[in-house]
Design an enzyme around this catalytic site. Sequence first.
Site, PDB file in Angstrom:
ATOM      1  N   SER A  45      33.210  14.161 -36.436  1.00 43.73           N
ATOM      2  CA  SER A  45      32.601  13.834 -35.135  1.00 43.73           C
ATOM      3  C   SER A  45      32.763  15.027 -34.209  1.00 43.73           C
ATOM      4  O   SER A  45      33.777  15.736 -34.268  1.00 43.73           O
ATOM      5  CB  SER A  45      33.301  12.624 -34.515  1.00 43.73           C
ATOM      6  OG  SER A  45      32.879  12.466 -33.171  1.00 43.73           O
ATOM      7  N   TYR A 103      40.582   9.012 -31.188  1.00 43.29           N
ATOM      8  CA  TYR A 103      39.457   9.140 -32.139  1.00 43.29           C
ATOM      9  C   TYR A 103      39.247  10.617 -32.492  1.00 43.29           C
ATOM     10  O   TYR A 103      39.132  10.980 -33.677  1.00 43.29           O
ATOM     11  CB  TYR A 103      38.213   8.544 -31.485  1.00 43.29           C
ATOM     12  CG  TYR A 103      36.921   8.691 -32.261  1.00 43.29           C
ATOM     13  CD1 TYR A 103      36.699   7.955 -33.417  1.00 43.29           C
ATOM     14  CD2 TYR A 103      35.911   9.538 -31.802  1.00 43.29           C
ATOM     15  CE1 TYR A 103      35.500   8.070 -34.116  1.00 43.29           C
ATOM     16  CE2 TYR A 103      34.714   9.658 -32.487  1.00 43.29           C
ATOM     17  CZ  TYR A 103      34.508   8.929 -33.643  1.00 43.29           C
ATOM     18  OH  TYR A 103      33.324   9.050 -34.324  1.00 43.29           O
TER      19      TYR A 103
END
Length: 268
Positions: free
Chosen positions: A157, A170
């Site tokens: 990501s 995250y």
Amino acid sequence: MNSSVTDRIIPGRFAGKRAMVTGGSRGIGAAVARRLGAEGALVAIAYRSRGHEAEEIASEIATAGGRAFAVQADIGQPGAIDALFAAWDETATRIAGDDRLDILVNNAGIASAAPLSEIYEHAFDRIFAINTKGPAFVSQQAVRRMTQGGRIVTIGSGAAKQPGALNGAYGMSKAALLAMTRSLAVELGQHGITANVVAPGYTRTDMTAHMLAEPRFVERLEQITALRRIGEPEDIAAVVCFLASDDGGWLTGQWIEATGGYKLVPPV
Ligand SMILES: NC(=O)c1ccc[n+]([C@@H]2O[C@H](COP(=O)([O-])OP(=O)(O)OC[C@H]3O[C@@H](n4cnc5c(N)ncnc54)[C@H](OP(=O)(O)O)[C@@H]3O)[C@@H](O)[C@H]2O)c1
């Protein structure tokens, strides 16, 4: 699947290959599973809770003449990965004669929902169990079943490098996937197996639906993205499938940003 994706299908590109996609029931994983299946791979669609969606994708692939099956595993739970591969061994052997696996797509992931400075330890642990430890141990099982030409593609990501209000944990969990992938590339290169990360930018899935429901936010994202639109799961699937194909064989240990040129447009 929209018509432009159908047009891009490369018939038979994955004929004779066997693939597993974690988080294949929705979003990016579903698009990857559909494309691998449409191009000839036997696909295991691993899911956590959306069995109905996973079964539907498997039957879509079968209706189009391909081969796929759904398999349940919460990869954040102890023992679940062993059970996932026991199911793979049993089903792949029944359908294709043995348990060889050619392509692993580590896609399953969850977002964080609290600032790093406030997140509870149990929430942090769950994110790492699914996003970081999960891909490491799924990969470990996968490589035992891989031969020359094996492919590991892991979904990272942009949050690994770009902090946001709620994505600290995250981002940490995704940044670790670069180290994992580069280690796997070195350990497995001698066996002709590659490992790469595809790091999507904002992509229209359930994970981003709440953010992308805000038109001003979407407009702002489009303005700063070179290709002037939000990514679709099929955009990411195209990159994943290239890396998973024979043509992707000279790329390994790479972190590939699949963002349409997010943040490339200079501010006015
Ligand atoms: N969308 C974006 O903008 C974006 C951007 C960068 C990176 N990513 C990454 O891309 C990947 C896919 O994201 P997405 O947007 O497609 O997400 P999504 O629509 O929320 O789908 C998540 C998928 O992961 C599965 N999953 C979640 N927790 C799991 C667990 N504990 N065990 C097994 N499977 C689990 C879900 O299974 P069920 O359907 O059964 O719940 C689902 O198939 C993730 O790794 C995400 O971090 C997404």
